[in-house]
Scaffold this motif. Structure first.
Motif, mmCIF file in Angstrom:
data_model
loop_
_atom_site.group_PDB
_atom_site.id
_atom_site.type_symbol
_atom_site.label_atom_id
_atom_site.label_comp_id
_atom_site.label_asym_id
_atom_site.label_seq_id
_atom_site.Cartn_x
_atom_site.Cartn_y
_atom_site.Cartn_z
ATOM 1 N N LEU A 200 -6.214 14.248 -4.899
ATOM 2 C CA LEU A 200 -6.175 14.544 -3.468
ATOM 3 C C LEU A 200 -5.038 15.475 -3.037
ATOM 4 C CD1 LEU A 200 -7.163 13.962 -0.525
ATOM 5 C CD2 LEU A 200 -5.668 11.950 -0.560
ATOM 6 N N PRO A 201 -3.803 15.328 -3.545
ATOM 7 C CA PRO A 201 -2.669 16.061 -2.964
ATOM 8 C C PRO A 201 -2.783 17.579 -2.944
ATOM 9 C CG PRO A 201 -1.867 14.238 -4.269
ATOM 10 C CD PRO A 201 -3.338 14.314 -4.516
ATOM 11 N N VAL A 202 -3.251 18.203 -4.023
ATOM 12 C CA VAL A 202 -3.352 19.669 -4.033
ATOM 13 C C VAL A 202 -4.319 20.135 -2.961
ATOM 14 C CG1 VAL A 202 -4.133 21.678 -5.340
ATOM 15 C CG2 VAL A 202 -2.684 19.958 -6.443
ATOM 16 N N LEU A 203 -5.506 19.528 -2.906
ATOM 17 C CA LEU A 203 -6.465 19.862 -1.861
ATOM 18 C C LEU A 203 -5.882 19.564 -0.491
ATOM 19 C CD1 LEU A 203 -9.270 20.626 -0.783
ATOM 20 C CD2 LEU A 203 -10.006 18.270 -1.246
ATOM 21 N N GLY A 204 -5.153 18.458 -0.375
ATOM 22 C CA GLY A 204 -4.560 18.089 0.906
ATOM 23 C C GLY A 204 -3.536 19.096 1.388
ATOM 24 N N LEU A 205 -2.657 19.553 0.508
ATOM 25 C CA LEU A 205 -1.639 20.532 0.891
ATOM 26 C C LEU A 205 -2.277 21.850 1.315
ATOM 27 C CD1 LEU A 205 0.977 19.838 -1.937
ATOM 28 C CD2 LEU A 205 1.248 19.309 0.499
ATOM 29 N N LEU A 206 -3.299 22.272 0.589
ATOM 30 C CA LEU A 206 -3.991 23.511 0.943
ATOM 31 C C LEU A 206 -4.716 23.364 2.281
ATOM 32 C CD1 LEU A 206 -5.416 24.459 -2.570
ATOM 33 C CD2 LEU A 206 -3.608 25.651 -1.321
ATOM 34 N N THR A 207 -5.240 22.173 2.544
ATOM 35 C CA THR A 207 -5.906 21.932 3.827
ATOM 36 C C THR A 207 -4.910 21.959 4.977
ATOM 37 O OG1 THR A 207 -7.601 20.590 2.730
ATOM 38 C CG2 THR A 207 -7.398 20.345 5.113
ATOM 39 N N ILE B 24 6.365 6.512 -8.389
ATOM 40 C CA ILE B 24 7.545 5.895 -7.785
ATOM 41 C C ILE B 24 7.068 4.624 -7.085
ATOM 42 C CG2 ILE B 24 9.324 6.064 -6.005
ATOM 43 C CD1 ILE B 24 9.548 8.996 -6.541
ATOM 44 N N ALA B 25 7.565 3.478 -7.550
ATOM 45 C CA ALA B 25 7.155 2.174 -7.010
ATOM 46 C C ALA B 25 5.637 2.009 -7.057
ATOM 47 C CB ALA B 25 7.670 2.010 -5.588
ATOM 48 N N GLY B 26 5.013 2.520 -8.126
ATOM 49 C CA GLY B 26 3.572 2.378 -8.302
ATOM 50 C C GLY B 26 2.728 3.387 -7.559
ATOM 51 N N VAL B 27 3.365 4.279 -6.807
ATOM 52 C CA VAL B 27 2.625 5.286 -6.046
ATOM 53 C C VAL B 27 2.786 6.638 -6.737
ATOM 54 C CG1 VAL B 27 2.357 6.439 -3.810
ATOM 55 C CG2 VAL B 27 3.071 4.039 -3.917
ATOM 56 N N PRO B 28 1.687 7.373 -6.987
ATOM 57 C CA PRO B 28 1.796 8.684 -7.635
ATOM 58 C C PRO B 28 2.700 9.634 -6.850
ATOM 59 C CG PRO B 28 -0.487 7.944 -7.624
ATOM 60 C CD PRO B 28 0.275 6.979 -6.771
ATOM 61 N N ILE B 29 3.579 10.322 -7.549
ATOM 62 C CA ILE B 29 4.515 11.236 -6.898
ATOM 63 C C ILE B 29 3.793 12.348 -6.132
ATOM 64 C CG2 ILE B 29 6.324 12.953 -7.327
ATOM 65 C CD1 ILE B 29 7.393 11.146 -9.519
ATOM 66 N N SER C 63 -11.623 0.040 -9.369
ATOM 67 C CA SER C 63 -10.624 -0.139 -10.413
ATOM 68 C C SER C 63 -9.352 0.644 -10.081
ATOM 69 C CB SER C 63 -11.171 0.332 -11.768
ATOM 70 O OG SER C 63 -11.415 1.731 -11.737
ATOM 71 N N VAL C 64 -8.248 0.204 -10.661
ATOM 72 C CA VAL C 64 -6.970 0.885 -10.461
ATOM 73 C C VAL C 64 -7.036 2.303 -11.015
ATOM 74 C CG1 VAL C 64 -4.512 0.874 -11.070
ATOM 75 C CG2 VAL C 64 -5.679 -1.275 -10.511
ATOM 76 N N ALA C 65 -7.724 2.473 -12.130
ATOM 77 C CA ALA C 65 -7.823 3.798 -12.752
ATOM 78 C C ALA C 65 -8.514 4.789 -11.818
ATOM 79 C CB ALA C 65 -8.588 3.698 -14.070
ATOM 80 N N ASN C 66 -9.558 4.339 -11.130
ATOM 81 C CA ASN C 66 -10.277 5.239 -10.219
ATOM 82 C C ASN C 66 -9.424 5.615 -9.016
ATOM 83 O OD1 ASN C 66 -12.662 6.652 -9.238
ATOM 84 N ND2 ASN C 66 -12.812 5.024 -7.721
ATOM 85 N N PHE C 67 -8.721 4.631 -8.467
ATOM 86 C CA PHE C 67 -7.869 4.930 -7.310
ATOM 87 C C PHE C 67 -6.689 5.822 -7.703
ATOM 88 C CE2 PHE C 67 -9.972 1.202 -5.335
ATOM 89 C CZ PHE C 67 -10.364 1.817 -4.148
ATOM 90 N N ASN C 68 -6.184 5.650 -8.927
ATOM 91 C CA ASN C 68 -5.143 6.555 -9.403
ATOM 92 C C ASN C 68 -5.676 7.973 -9.557
ATOM 93 O OD1 ASN C 68 -3.010 4.753 -9.508
ATOM 94 N ND2 ASN C 68 -3.375 4.171 -11.636
ATOM 95 N N LEU D 252 -13.805 12.871 1.586
ATOM 96 C CA LEU D 252 -14.356 13.855 0.648
ATOM 97 C C LEU D 252 -13.981 13.510 -0.790
ATOM 98 C CD1 LEU D 252 -13.703 17.201 2.583
ATOM 99 C CD2 LEU D 252 -15.879 16.007 2.274
ATOM 100 N N GLN D 253 -12.745 13.087 -1.015
ATOM 101 C CA GLN D 253 -12.322 12.756 -2.366
ATOM 102 C C GLN D 253 -12.999 11.486 -2.863
ATOM 103 O OE1 GLN D 253 -10.009 15.042 -4.005
ATOM 104 N NE2 GLN D 253 -11.225 13.994 -5.551
ATOM 105 N N VAL D 254 -13.174 10.506 -1.973
ATOM 106 C CA VAL D 254 -13.865 9.277 -2.356
ATOM 107 C C VAL D 254 -15.332 9.559 -2.680
ATOM 108 C CG1 VAL D 254 -14.696 7.062 -1.469
ATOM 109 C CG2 VAL D 254 -12.314 7.705 -1.134
ATOM 110 N N LEU D 255 -15.966 10.395 -1.875
ATOM 111 C CA LEU D 255 -17.353 10.789 -2.160
ATOM 112 C C LEU D 255 -17.463 11.447 -3.525
ATOM 113 C CD1 LEU D 255 -18.579 12.249 1.271
ATOM 114 C CD2 LEU D 255 -19.594 10.322 0.038
ATOM 115 N N SER D 256 -16.559 12.373 -3.810
ATOM 116 C CA SER D 256 -16.581 13.077 -5.092
ATOM 117 C C SER D 256 -16.373 12.111 -6.250
ATOM 118 C CB SER D 256 -15.492 14.153 -5.103
ATOM 119 O OG SER D 256 -15.450 14.809 -6.350
ATOM 120 N N SER D 257 -15.416 11.202 -6.109
ATOM 121 C CA SER D 257 -15.131 10.247 -7.172
ATOM 122 C C SER D 257 -16.293 9.285 -7.384
ATOM 123 C CB SER D 257 -13.860 9.461 -6.830
ATOM 124 O OG SER D 257 -13.575 8.496 -7.813
#
Length: 332
Positions: free
Chosen positions: A50-57, A169-174, A39-44, A285-290
């Motif tokens: 993901l981004p906070v974990l990604g930046l820290l990684t 922005i254009a449907g993509v989370p900032i 679903s769109v809600a899950n991918f959102n 990792l994020q997909v597994l968690s979700s």
């Protein structure tokens, strides 16, 4: 078909292709197990988490590639976020203007880079182990943050910050766009610049690198300075995502960043690692968690699965290495 596969293999390597194949398998399994997974809600949800974990990684990536570790990434992010929060509150809190946010952002970036620079200088000029130095910095920043906030939260920020943490922005989370830009910059920095080449050389053999004429002290200092700078970006994003800042926010993510790096093929002893592979590992990792969350599993089970997954990957790499050695010896 085999020619296309060979070109992909030559361009990205077995590591990336293996991670992409596993990601595809995970997506298929969870899509069959839960109708809400695609679903769109899950991918959102995945895109915002993901981004906070990604930046820290990303902040952890270069120190590990150089043969070190930065245990202070969480509290560097926290103290940077606290810096921004303090300046916003000083200039009116919820009524602070854009210029206050700009000033606070510059100050937060400076604090993060300063904390990283201090670690880098100590590591480079004293020869102290990065684990000990970053542990000392972690304790210092945690204590300083607790002292300044008395263990509480700082909240009440301007409404114009909400789009940075929750907007599109254009449907993509900032936040995802911010992480994407940061990952691209990190990829270019570590694959196309002299500094990036020096990082890998230091991780492979620091003494040999020094004899080759590379200023290893400057390289180490810059590695941890940039790591602190990336932590500051994560701290600013956390403030906009949660509309509050406190010491220890995101503390559970520390070991996950190390897990993501190793899962992405970064050599734990230094000298090798690709940003692109680490980004794929983060998505896995994020997909597994979700997916586990949609199936009703607790976050603790997700953490356990992450750990088992890493063990499985390590065993697979060990067996693959042995098989290659056997095939090479047999060919001779």
């Amino acid at each position: 078909m085999s020619g296309a596969f060979s070109r992909l293999r030559a361009a990205y390597g077995d590591e990336v292709l293996g991670l992409l194949a596993f990601l595809f398998a995970v997506l298929v399994v969870f899509s069959l197990a839960s109708p809400q997974f695609l679903s769109v809600a899950n991918f959102n949800s995945i895109a915002f988490q993901l981004p906070v974990l990604g930046l820290l990684t990303l902040a952890m990536f270069a120190p590990i590639v150089s043969g070190g570790l930065n245990l202070a990434i969480i509290f560097t992010a926290n103290i940077s976020g606290l810096t921004l929060a303090a300046i916003l509150n000083y200039y009116g809190g919820a009524d602070a203007g854009i210029w206050a946010f700009a000033l606070g952002t510059v100050a937060a970036l400076a604090v993060g880079a300063g904390a990283g620079c201090a670690m880098g200088l100590v590591i480079a000029h004293t020869g102290a182990h990065p684990i000990l130095v970053s542990l000392a910095m972690m304790i210092f920043l945690r204590g300083l943050g607790e002292f300044l906030t008395r263990g509480g939260d700082i909240s009440g920020f301007p409404e114009y910050l909400q789009p940075l943490g929750h907007g599109f922005i254009a449907g993509v989370p900032i936040p995802l766009l911010i992480f994407g830009v940061a990952a691209f910059v990190w990829h270019i920095l570590h694959s196309r610049t002299r500094h990036g080449f020096s990082v890998y050389m230091v991780g492979s053999n620091i003494e040999a690198t020094r004899y080759c004429g590379v200023n290893t002290k400057r390289t180490l200092t810059l590695i941890y300075t940039l790591s602190g700078l990336m932590c500051a970006v994560a701290g600013i994003l956390m403030l906009t995502r949660f509309n509050s800042v406190r010491v220890g926010h995101g503390e559970a993510l520390l070991l996950v960043t190390v897990l993501a790096c190793f899962l992405g093929g970064v050599d734990p002893f230094g000298g090798f690692g690709r940003v692109f592979s680490v980004v794929i590992a983060l998505v896995i990792l994020q997909v597994l968690s979700s997916g586990l969350n949609l199936l009703g599993a607790s976050q603790h089970l997700s953490t356990a699965v992450w750990g088992l997954f890493l063990i499985g990957v390590m065993m697979l790499r060990f067996l693959t290495g042995k098989l290659r050695i056997f095939s090479h010896n047999k060919g001779e």
